[in-house]
Design a protein around this motif. Structure first.
Motif, mmCIF file in Angstrom:
data_model
loop_
_atom_site.group_PDB
_atom_site.id
_atom_site.type_symbol
_atom_site.label_atom_id
_atom_site.label_comp_id
_atom_site.label_asym_id
_atom_site.label_seq_id
_atom_site.Cartn_x
_atom_site.Cartn_y
_atom_site.Cartn_z
ATOM 1 N N MET A 63 0.831 -1.205 0.000
ATOM 2 C CA MET A 63 0.000 0.000 0.000
ATOM 3 C C MET A 63 0.869 1.260 0.000
ATOM 4 O O MET A 63 0.601 2.214 -0.739
ATOM 5 N N ILE A 64 1.908 1.251 0.825
ATOM 6 C CA ILE A 64 2.783 2.425 0.898
ATOM 7 C C ILE A 64 3.541 2.612 -0.420
ATOM 8 O O ILE A 64 3.703 3.734 -0.898
ATOM 9 N N LYS A 65 3.953 1.510 -1.015
ATOM 10 C CA LYS A 65 4.658 1.603 -2.292
ATOM 11 C C LYS A 65 3.730 2.108 -3.390
ATOM 12 O O LYS A 65 4.085 3.007 -4.172
ATOM 13 N N ASP A 66 2.517 1.569 -3.441
ATOM 14 C CA ASP A 66 1.572 1.955 -4.488
ATOM 15 C C ASP A 66 1.029 3.370 -4.286
ATOM 16 O O ASP A 66 0.571 4.007 -5.238
ATOM 17 N N SER A 67 1.076 3.868 -3.055
ATOM 18 C CA SER A 67 0.601 5.229 -2.792
ATOM 19 C C SER A 67 1.533 6.284 -3.367
ATOM 20 O O SER A 67 1.176 7.454 -3.467
ATOM 21 N N GLN A 68 2.751 5.880 -3.697
ATOM 22 C CA GLN A 68 3.774 6.780 -4.237
ATOM 23 C C GLN A 68 4.204 7.842 -3.219
ATOM 24 O O GLN A 68 4.630 8.935 -3.595
ATOM 25 N N LEU A 69 4.059 7.501 -1.941
ATOM 26 C CA LEU A 69 4.542 8.404 -0.894
ATOM 27 C C LEU A 69 6.042 8.583 -1.040
ATOM 28 O O LEU A 69 6.795 7.610 -1.041
ATOM 29 N N ARG A 70 6.460 9.830 -1.180
ATOM 30 C CA ARG A 70 7.884 10.138 -1.259
ATOM 31 C C ARG A 70 8.350 10.725 0.064
ATOM 32 O O ARG A 70 7.594 11.384 0.767
ATOM 33 N N GLY A 71 9.591 10.444 0.413
ATOM 34 C CA GLY A 71 10.127 10.882 1.691
ATOM 35 C C GLY A 71 9.920 12.365 1.913
ATOM 36 O O GLY A 71 10.176 13.178 1.029
ATOM 37 N N ARG A 72 9.467 12.710 3.100
ATOM 38 C CA ARG A 72 9.145 14.098 3.414
ATOM 39 C C ARG A 72 10.290 14.808 4.123
ATOM 40 O O ARG A 72 10.105 15.876 4.681
ATOM 41 N N GLY A 73 11.482 14.230 4.083
ATOM 42 C CA GLY A 73 12.592 14.822 4.808
ATOM 43 C C GLY A 73 13.578 15.608 3.971
ATOM 44 O O GLY A 73 14.453 16.275 4.511
ATOM 45 N N GLY A 74 13.487 15.547 2.649
ATOM 46 C CA GLY A 74 14.426 16.314 1.840
ATOM 47 C C GLY A 74 14.620 15.776 0.442
ATOM 48 O O GLY A 74 14.259 16.410 -0.541
ATOM 49 N N ALA A 75 15.167 14.570 0.324
ATOM 50 C CA ALA A 75 15.509 14.036 -0.992
ATOM 51 C C ALA A 75 14.292 13.554 -1.769
ATOM 52 O O ALA A 75 14.327 13.472 -2.996
ATOM 53 N N GLY A 76 13.218 13.195 -1.073
ATOM 54 C CA GLY A 76 12.011 12.759 -1.756
ATOM 55 C C GLY A 76 12.095 11.357 -2.325
ATOM 56 O O GLY A 76 11.404 11.031 -3.292
ATOM 57 N N PHE A 77 12.922 10.479 -1.719
ATOM 58 C CA PHE A 77 13.024 9.106 -2.207
ATOM 59 C C PHE A 77 11.750 8.355 -1.835
ATOM 60 O O PHE A 77 11.259 8.479 -0.708
ATOM 61 N N PRO A 78 11.179 7.567 -2.745
ATOM 62 C CA PRO A 78 9.929 6.858 -2.463
ATOM 63 C C PRO A 78 10.037 5.964 -1.224
ATOM 64 O O PRO A 78 10.917 5.095 -1.150
ATOM 65 N N THR A 79 9.137 6.160 -0.291
ATOM 66 C CA THR A 79 9.204 5.459 0.993
ATOM 67 C C THR A 79 9.047 3.958 0.830
ATOM 68 O O THR A 79 9.813 3.169 1.400
ATOM 69 N N GLY A 80 8.041 3.543 0.059
ATOM 70 C CA GLY A 80 7.821 2.113 -0.132
ATOM 71 C C GLY A 80 8.979 1.426 -0.826
ATOM 72 O O GLY A 80 9.305 0.269 -0.520
ATOM 73 N N VAL A 81 9.617 2.118 -1.757
ATOM 74 C CA VAL A 81 10.789 1.560 -2.437
ATOM 75 C C VAL A 81 11.931 1.388 -1.445
ATOM 76 O O VAL A 81 12.637 0.377 -1.448
ATOM 77 N N LYS A 82 12.111 2.365 -0.560
ATOM 78 C CA LYS A 82 13.161 2.258 0.454
ATOM 79 C C LYS A 82 12.942 1.026 1.324
ATOM 80 O O LYS A 82 13.888 0.299 1.634
ATOM 81 N N TRP A 83 11.696 0.781 1.704
ATOM 82 C CA TRP A 83 11.417 -0.408 2.511
ATOM 83 C C TRP A 83 11.743 -1.688 1.745
ATOM 84 O O TRP A 83 12.254 -2.647 2.318
ATOM 85 N N SER A 84 11.458 -1.684 0.442
ATOM 86 C CA SER A 84 11.659 -2.896 -0.357
ATOM 87 C C SER A 84 13.139 -3.208 -0.575
ATOM 88 O O SER A 84 13.481 -4.319 -0.986
ATOM 89 N N LEU A 85 14.015 -2.232 -0.320
ATOM 90 C CA LEU A 85 15.446 -2.436 -0.531
ATOM 91 C C LEU A 85 16.133 -3.117 0.644
ATOM 92 O O LEU A 85 17.331 -3.388 0.592
ATOM 93 N N LEU A 86 15.399 -3.374 1.723
ATOM 94 C CA LEU A 86 15.992 -4.062 2.871
ATOM 95 C C LEU A 86 16.547 -5.419 2.461
ATOM 96 O O LEU A 86 15.956 -6.124 1.634
ATOM 97 N N ASP A 87 17.673 -5.754 3.037
ATOM 98 C CA ASP A 87 18.301 -7.052 2.767
ATOM 99 C C ASP A 87 17.281 -8.158 3.059
ATOM 100 O O ASP A 87 16.748 -8.250 4.165
ATOM 101 N N PRO A 88 16.976 -9.002 2.063
ATOM 102 C CA PRO A 88 15.958 -10.048 2.271
ATOM 103 C C PRO A 88 16.374 -11.117 3.280
ATOM 104 O O PRO A 88 15.521 -11.858 3.781
#
Length: 438
Positions: free
Chosen positions: A47-72
């Motif tokens: 849901m967070i990835k599909d919402s296209q929420l971008r980081g609100r702290g400066g760089a604007g990196f997509p939040t859901g994408v950041k979560w998906s990059l965690l080491d599996p």
């Protein structure tokens, strides 16, 4: 003008004792958490990835994408670290949010950790804001007492420990890896990347680092749905955001509006520039963003539009300056700040910030020398993109952009002090009332 204001994160700020758990629950607080814990973690993360929420702290990196990059590889624990070290000059949105409604952040932390499998979370708060730290600590204690934190949360089998950590007051600790070093008890200095925190972050384990507003937005998305969130904002800049306006505006403060709102609209909402004056220059994303002028009044304030116009949205810290302000003086103060806050780890930032500050001081004093403007640009070229972290870029962007739009003011500093060209008493925002002791 259609009123674009969309209070979501700020909707309960004016409520009586909004920071208390009972009042937060009365407004529907933690109901989203109860429903979220009965969804699958993958569904929530999606849901967070599909919402296209971008980081609100400066760089604007997509939040859901950041979560998906965690080491599996889940053999190591996962952590969430909330970056609450708001210290950009002009930035004032995360602190009011944590002060007015800390449970909004706490609920976001719990849902986020459940979504990507973290059982430990930290909120790293700037050490000087003791009132905010105490407010957060109280909220966390209330959440533990209510069963929203700790072991077997709400009987679901999910465990989460949340710690509020006070930093020691260093701007550099807003950089995510310097924050991690500080959190681990070391001197706050940026780490070499890669590895990135998603692979080797806190204590060498996979770590998500998100801004306060980013995590606080998670419950609203889960509660209202993807379509609701994406109906606000613009392409590649969905949702709403808190904009903080300071300086020469009639009613400074925080305004929550959809991304893509323009400064002209925000000024209409806040009463405009102070009476009898006109806009001269402003920052769309705090002092580390290239300055804009009155010709940028209608630039949509979203990540891509601001970047296309030559600046960056950053922390949405809009500092507004009218025609009474010396650009040289403003930039000199910012450079002095970055010089003071440089961690000293790399040569371009450590040495370059000192030299920039020296030249800016003499230009402000009307003691500039022929070629000083070129020297500033040359120094900036040797710092920007060559420092160990983004502080070097933050240092030079206001210098470069100010010279671009106001070069004549810099060159006037070869012979006339800034305080003669722009008497400083004319631009004060607050005047001491008559008869009040100094």
């Amino acid at each position: 003008m259609t009123d674009p204001i969309t209070p979501v994160l700020t909707r309960n700020w004016a409520d009586e004792r909004a920071w208390k758990l009972t009042n937060y629950e009365r407004q529907g607080g933690y109901a989203t958490l109860r429903s979220a814990l009965h969804k699958s973690p993958d569904e929530l993360a999606g849901m967070i990835k599909d919402s296209q929420l971008r980081g609100r702290g400066g760089a604007g990196f997509p939040t859901g994408v950041k979560w998906s990059l965690l080491d599996p590889d889940k053999s190591k624990p996962r952590y969430l670290v909330v970056n609450a070290d708001e210290s950009e000059p002009g930035a004032c949105k995360d602190m009011p949010l944590m002060m007015a409604s800390p449970h909004t952040l706490v609920e976001g932390v719990i849902i986020s950790c459940f979504a990507f499998g973290a059982k430990h979370a930290f909120i790293y708060v700037r050490g000087e804001v003791l009132h905010v730290i105490r407010r957060l600590q109280q909220a966390v204690m209330e959440a533990y007492s209510a069963g929203y934190l700790g072991k077997n949360i709400l009987g679901t089998g999910f465990d989460l420990e949340l710690i509020v950590h006070a930093g020691a007051g260093a701007y550099i600790c807003g950089e995510e890896t310097a924050l991690l070093d500080s959190l681990e008890g070391r001197r706050g200095q940026p780490r070499l990347k890669p590895p990135f925190p998603a692979v080797a972050g806190l204590y060498g384990s996979p770590t998500v680092i998100n801004n306060v507003e980013s995590i606080s937005t998670v419950p609203a998305i889960v509660a209202n749905g993807i379509d609701w969130f994406t109906s606000m904002g613009v392409d590649n800049g969905k949702g709403m955001g808190i904009f903080s306006l300071s300086g020469h505006v009639k009613n400074p403060g925080q305004v929550e509006v959809p991304l893509g709102t323009t400064l002209r609209q925000l000024l209409d909402l806040t009463g405009g520039i102070r009476e009898g004056h006109r806009l001269k220059f402003w920052t769309p994303g705090g002092s580390s963003s290239p300055v804009f002028t009155d010709e940028h009044l209608d630039v949509p304030l979203d990540y891509d539009s601001v970047a296309k116009a030559g600046s960056m949205l950053g922390t949405r810290s809009l500092q507004i300056f009218d025609e009474t302000v010396s650009v040289v003086r403003a930039v000199s103060r910012w450079v002095e700040f970055y010089k003071h806050e440089s961690c000293g780890k790399c040569t371009p930032c450590r040495e370059g910030s000192w030299w920039l500050a020296q030249i800016m001081q003499r230009i402000e004093a009307g003691q500039g020398q022929e070629g000083d403007v070129e020297k500033l640009l040359d120094l900036s070229d040797n710092i920007g993109g060559k420092a160990f972290c983004a502080l070097g870029d933050a240092l030079v962007t206001p210098v470069n952009s100010a010279i671009k739009y106001f070069r004549d003011e810099f060159e006037a500093g070869y012979h006339t002090p800034a305080w003669e060209l722009f008497p400083y008493e004319r631009n004060v925002v607050y005047v001491q009332p008559a008869g009040v002791a100094q």
